[in-house]
Design an enzyme around this catalytic site. Sequence first.
Site, PDB file in Angstrom:
ATOM      1  N   SER A 145       0.753  -1.233   0.041  1.00 60.74           N
ATOM      2  CA  SER A 145      -0.021  -0.033   0.042  1.00 60.74           C
ATOM      3  C   SER A 145       0.737   1.327  -0.123  1.00 60.74           C
ATOM      4  O   SER A 145       1.908   1.040   0.530  1.00 60.74           O
ATOM      5  CB  SER A 145      -1.045   0.010   1.139  1.00 60.74           C
ATOM      6  N   TYR A 158      -3.105  -1.563  10.178  1.00 61.11           N
ATOM      7  CA  TYR A 158      -3.058  -1.928   8.900  1.00 61.11           C
ATOM      8  C   TYR A 158      -1.588  -1.599   8.219  1.00 61.11           C
ATOM      9  O   TYR A 158      -1.087  -2.060   7.493  1.00 61.11           O
ATOM     10  CB  TYR A 158      -4.200  -1.420   8.097  1.00 61.11           C
TER      11      TYR A 158
END
Length: 250
Positions: A145, A158
């Site tokens: 990400s 996350y």
Amino acid sequence: MCAAKAHGRGCMNLRGILALVTGGSDGIGREIALQLQAASADVIVTGRSPDKLQAMAALGFGTIAGDLSTTAGIDAVVGGVVGKPLALLVNNAGIGSDYDLDRLETLESASHCIRTNLDAPVALCTRLLPTLRARPEAAIVNITSGLAIAPRAGSAIYCATKAGLRSYTQAIRHLLKDSNIRVIEALPPVVETNMTAGRGGKKMSAHACAAEIVHGIRTGKSEVNVGMVKMLQLVHSISPALARRIMIRF
């Protein structure tokens, strides 16, 4: 032009190869699977939803049911592909976390996120390595990400899992540099998926995100910065502190 040629490797021909896409029945993973299939690859997808897996099977995909946060789920995936001519592993499956620093009860959600987003890709890379080594050409794609570059305060766990997977990917790329296996990291921005439902702001479509990732696989890139992550990487290359200040409140 094929970026891999600079490293003595050719572009990856997707025609006829066998690919495994985890979390491939929904979101970015589904789009990656569809686009690999359109490039004439044979594709197996994993997922947790029987209905979504059934829908993928109807489109001609192989399917494996399994929750990758569990040992049983990882065993099911490994068992479903060992002995087959697997040439492309796409570690896409990922979840968010409801972690709240002030609530001890959210630690289980945090652990679930860590198991799915970090532990599972490490386990699959390790356990499927002999299978990948048996092919003339193979690749591992780990989907991290933009938040692996600089974290967002509201997604602490996350971000930590994606940063961990980024570091792991860079390390095993070096370990496998003289092998038949290319190691690719793909860094998406905020994408329109079930995970981001309810979040405001501009989101990239899953189709467009997958297209950049598949193009990166085909052209031999080692790192695929998708969409606005290209700009984040540029800012980070100039000033990591500035990138962190921008992203922390994102």
